[in-house]
Design an enzyme around this catalytic site. Structure first.
Site, short mmCIF file in Angstrom:
data_model
loop_
_atom_site.label_atom_id
_atom_site.label_comp_id
_atom_site.label_asym_id
_atom_site.label_seq_id
_atom_site.Cartn_x
_atom_site.Cartn_y
_atom_site.Cartn_z
N LYS A 105 -9.28 17.79 27.77
CA LYS A 105 -10.07 16.59 27.49
C LYS A 105 -10.42 15.92 28.80
O LYS A 105 -9.54 15.59 29.61
CB LYS A 105 -9.27 15.62 26.61
CG LYS A 105 -10.05 14.37 26.26
CD LYS A 105 -9.29 13.50 25.27
CE LYS A 105 -8.40 12.49 25.93
NZ LYS A 105 -9.08 11.35 26.56
N LYS B 95 -16.91 8.57 24.63
CA LYS B 95 -17.15 7.54 23.60
C LYS B 95 -18.57 7.00 23.68
O LYS B 95 -18.80 5.83 23.94
CB LYS B 95 -16.12 6.43 23.72
CG LYS B 95 -14.69 6.94 23.53
CD LYS B 95 -13.66 5.84 23.54
CE LYS B 95 -12.27 6.37 23.28
NZ LYS B 95 -11.76 7.31 24.29
N VAL C 32 -28.21 2.98 21.68
CA VAL C 32 -29.14 3.05 20.55
C VAL C 32 -29.15 4.51 20.06
O VAL C 32 -28.90 5.44 20.84
CB VAL C 32 -30.56 2.57 20.92
CG1 VAL C 32 -30.55 1.11 21.28
CG2 VAL C 32 -31.14 3.40 22.06
N THR D 21 -7.55 1.94 19.18
CA THR D 21 -6.16 1.59 18.87
C THR D 21 -5.67 0.41 19.72
O THR D 21 -4.63 -0.15 19.43
CB THR D 21 -5.23 2.80 19.07
OG1 THR D 21 -5.55 3.40 20.32
CG2 THR D 21 -5.38 3.81 17.97
O1 C5P Z 1 -1.21 10.01 28.95
P1 C5P Z 1 -1.28 9.97 27.47
O2 C5P Z 1 -0.52 11.06 26.76
O3 C5P Z 1 -0.99 8.60 26.91
O4 C5P Z 1 -2.83 10.31 27.19
C1 C5P Z 1 -3.54 9.72 26.24
C2 C5P Z 1 -4.97 10.17 26.29
O5 C5P Z 1 -5.49 9.96 24.99
C3 C5P Z 1 -5.83 9.38 27.25
O6 C5P Z 1 -6.80 10.26 27.81
C4 C5P Z 1 -6.50 8.35 26.39
O7 C5P Z 1 -7.82 8.06 26.81
C5 C5P Z 1 -6.57 9.05 25.06
N1 C5P Z 1 -6.59 8.15 23.90
C6 C5P Z 1 -5.57 7.29 23.57
N2 C5P Z 1 -5.66 6.48 22.49
C7 C5P Z 1 -6.73 6.52 21.73
C8 C5P Z 1 -7.77 7.38 22.03
C9 C5P Z 1 -7.67 8.21 23.14
O8 C5P Z 1 -4.57 7.24 24.24
N3 C5P Z 1 -6.79 5.75 20.68
#
Ligand code: C5P
Length: 249
Positions: free
Chosen positions: A43, A73, A77, A124
């Protein structure tokens, strides 16, 4: 009782998505090299996007047969989001995140090709107070469910959901919805507290019905990232090699 363990045809190894959140393409490349075949799905988010070299990195990963999740994300428009998604599908990106209302999600879905579109339901990091500030006077859980349902009906493929909410999504929405769960932490207390508030273990995320987990720091910050990724792959393998009845919760 019903099992929520994903029965979708996804190779267990691809169910781990590694969040490549690093400040430079050099660091990204060295991490990719040391992770080797312990990670098959990457990702790439906003931090890497701002460094330059984002799409060259994607091409390199694709040459290594890795799958790509573009987590930018997209929010604009509908026509602009549509044109951006079209670019991503031309580049054979596997997953992309889109934010926004029905028209934005439909526009993205209309040109997605083989790129799976994941909708951001409610970030979140937003709580009830933040939602009220934004003018939404409703229950956050209900809003997550209703946005996920609409996303699916508009042609999107899935959503990002905390491991604690995924079961609720599974109980009320079509099984074809893809659920990707971040906020995964090791079972032991070895991991220090950080900014992820709603955390679950790898096993719990999949038992609750996640199709994929997104994991960053527990791999990146480990003394040996490859060993950490391999350990997670073993845990995933264990969940998906259970006979179906043992997987029932
Ligand atoms: O380092 P960690 O395991 O917390 O990685 C979380 C990843 O997931 C980050 O790239 C973050 O942008 C993504 N993410 C998140 N919570 C979300 C959506 C995406 O932590 N609600």
């Amino acid at each position: 009782m019903k099992s929520f363990i994903s029965s979708k045809d996804i190779p267990p190894k691809e169910r781990l998505i590694f969040a490549l959140d690093v400040p430079s393409t050099e660091e990204a490349e060295s991490l990719i090299e040391s992770l080797g075949d312990s990670v098959s799905f990457y990702k790439l988010g906003l931090q890497l996007f701002m460094t330059g070299g984002y799409f060259q990195l994607i091409e390199k990963l694709q040459k290594l047969q890795k799958k790509i999740f573009v987590d930018l994300k997209l929010f604009d428009v509908p026509e602009t989001v549509k044109n951006a998604v079209e670019q991503l599908q031309i580049r054979n990106v596997d997953f992309a995140t889109v934010h926004g209302n029905d028209d934005i999600m439909s526009a993205a879905a209309s040109v997605k090709g083989n790129t799976k579109i994941l909708a951001v339901t409610v970030l979140t990091s937003l709580d009830k107070g933040d939602m009220t500030d934004l003018g939404f006077n409703c229950d956050v859980h209900q809003l997550v469910l209703s946005r996920a349902r609409r996303a699916l009906s508009l042609g999107c493929d899935g959503v990002i959901s905390s491991g604690l909410e995924v079961r609720e999504l599974r109980e009320s929405l079509d099984e074809k919805l893809l659920v990707i769960t971040p906020g995964i932490r090791p079972a032991s207390n070895a991991w220090p507290k950080d900014d992820q508030k709603r955390v679950v273990t790898v096993q719990d995320a999949f038992s609750n019905g996640a199709d994929y987990v997104v994991i960053g720091r527990p791999i990146r910050a480990a003394k040996n990232p490859r060993a950490a990724a391999e350990e997670i792959q073993r845990q995933i393998e264990a969940v998906f090699s259970l006979p179906p009845l043992l997987g029932v919760k």
